[in-house]
Write a protein that holds these residues in place. Structure first.
Motif, mmCIF file in Angstrom:
data_model
loop_
_atom_site.group_PDB
_atom_site.id
_atom_site.type_symbol
_atom_site.label_atom_id
_atom_site.label_comp_id
_atom_site.label_asym_id
_atom_site.label_seq_id
_atom_site.Cartn_x
_atom_site.Cartn_y
_atom_site.Cartn_z
ATOM 1 N N UNK A 76 49.271 -45.186 76.634
ATOM 2 C CA UNK A 76 48.286 -45.992 75.893
ATOM 3 C C UNK A 76 46.878 -45.713 76.395
ATOM 4 N N UNK A 77 46.724 -45.610 77.711
ATOM 5 C CA UNK A 77 45.412 -45.317 78.290
ATOM 6 C C UNK A 77 44.896 -43.970 77.795
ATOM 7 N N UNK A 78 45.767 -42.978 77.712
ATOM 8 C CA UNK A 78 45.349 -41.653 77.244
ATOM 9 C C UNK A 78 45.061 -41.652 75.744
ATOM 10 N N UNK A 79 45.785 -42.458 74.973
ATOM 11 C CA UNK A 79 45.467 -42.604 73.551
ATOM 12 C C UNK A 79 44.071 -43.196 73.371
ATOM 13 N N UNK A 80 43.761 -44.219 74.157
ATOM 14 C CA UNK A 80 42.425 -44.837 74.096
ATOM 15 C C UNK A 80 41.362 -43.828 74.519
ATOM 16 N N UNK A 81 41.637 -43.086 75.597
ATOM 17 C CA UNK A 81 40.662 -42.087 76.066
ATOM 18 C C UNK A 81 40.410 -41.019 75.005
ATOM 19 N N UNK A 82 41.473 -40.501 74.416
ATOM 20 C CA UNK A 82 41.333 -39.395 73.462
ATOM 21 C C UNK A 82 40.749 -39.828 72.127
ATOM 22 N N UNK A 83 41.224 -40.959 71.605
ATOM 23 C CA UNK A 83 40.876 -41.321 70.233
ATOM 24 C C UNK A 83 39.791 -42.391 70.098
ATOM 25 N N UNK A 84 39.446 -43.067 71.193
ATOM 26 C CA UNK A 84 38.388 -44.076 71.110
ATOM 27 C C UNK A 84 37.216 -43.701 72.010
ATOM 28 N N UNK A 85 37.470 -43.555 73.316
ATOM 29 C CA UNK A 85 36.382 -43.274 74.260
ATOM 30 C C UNK A 85 35.721 -41.933 73.940
ATOM 31 N N UNK A 87 36.150 -40.124 71.089
ATOM 32 C CA UNK A 87 36.351 -39.841 69.664
ATOM 33 C C UNK A 87 35.308 -38.883 69.100
ATOM 34 N N UNK A 88 34.074 -39.040 69.486
ATOM 35 C CA UNK A 88 33.019 -38.197 68.919
ATOM 36 C C UNK A 88 32.711 -36.973 69.785
ATOM 37 N N UNK A 89 33.411 -36.820 70.884
ATOM 38 C CA UNK A 89 33.186 -35.676 71.772
ATOM 39 C C UNK A 89 33.899 -34.433 71.241
ATOM 40 N N UNK A 90 33.443 -33.256 71.679
ATOM 41 C CA UNK A 90 34.149 -32.038 71.271
ATOM 42 C C UNK A 90 35.550 -31.974 71.884
ATOM 43 N N UNK A 91 36.380 -31.128 71.301
ATOM 44 C CA UNK A 91 37.774 -31.027 71.730
ATOM 45 C C UNK A 91 37.902 -30.753 73.228
ATOM 46 N N UNK A 92 37.032 -29.919 73.781
ATOM 47 C CA UNK A 92 37.127 -29.566 75.200
ATOM 48 C C UNK A 92 37.041 -30.793 76.103
ATOM 49 N N UNK A 93 36.346 -31.811 75.672
ATOM 50 C CA UNK A 93 36.231 -33.045 76.455
ATOM 51 C C UNK A 93 37.515 -33.866 76.329
ATOM 52 N N UNK A 94 38.104 -33.872 75.143
ATOM 53 C CA UNK A 94 39.327 -34.641 74.880
ATOM 54 C C UNK A 94 40.581 -33.962 75.427
ATOM 55 N N UNK A 95 40.488 -32.680 75.711
ATOM 56 C CA UNK A 95 41.667 -31.881 76.041
ATOM 57 C C UNK A 95 42.468 -32.451 77.209
#
Length: 120
Positions: A76-85, A87-95
């Protein structure tokens, strides 16, 4: 070899997660509640939940105690990090969040393996 692979996956992924959770844990015990509020529940509850997902649960996963249950807050924490925190960052940040999400989802699905407290 499958169980050895699961042990390595469990322990190494959780140690890597601890490097993100330890600073948050130290912040929490120092009563410094300055933290983001991605879910709108307040900075202190958000920090507390992040500590559970990134510090407490990875310790349980390392030792293989209630492993499948312990992966849920981390996922859940990683879902929040990837899709909310991020969300507007480039893929390399979400990776990183996606990689952790994938790893802990695999642990949830296949379990801890025989080298764990769950299997004792």
């Amino acid at each position: 070899m499958k169980d050895l692979g699961l042990l390595i996956l469990r322990v190494c992924s959780s140690i890597l997660m601890l490097t993100h959770g330890l600073p948050k844990f130290l912040k929490l015990i120092a009563a410094n509640f300055e933290f983001g509020d991605p879910l709108g529940i307040g900075a202190a509850p958000s920090l507390f939940l992040a500590v559970i997902g990134e510090f407490i649960c990875p310790i349980f996963i390392i030792i293989g105690f209630k492993t499948r249950w312990a992966t849920v807050p981390t996922i859940i924490t990683m879902l929040v990090a990837a899709f909310i925190v991020h969300a507007s960052d480039p893929y390399q940040v979400k990776e990183k969040a996606f990689l952790f999400l994938l790893t802990f989802t695999v642990i949830l699905l296949v379990g801890p393996g025989k080298y764990s407290l769950d299997k004792r």
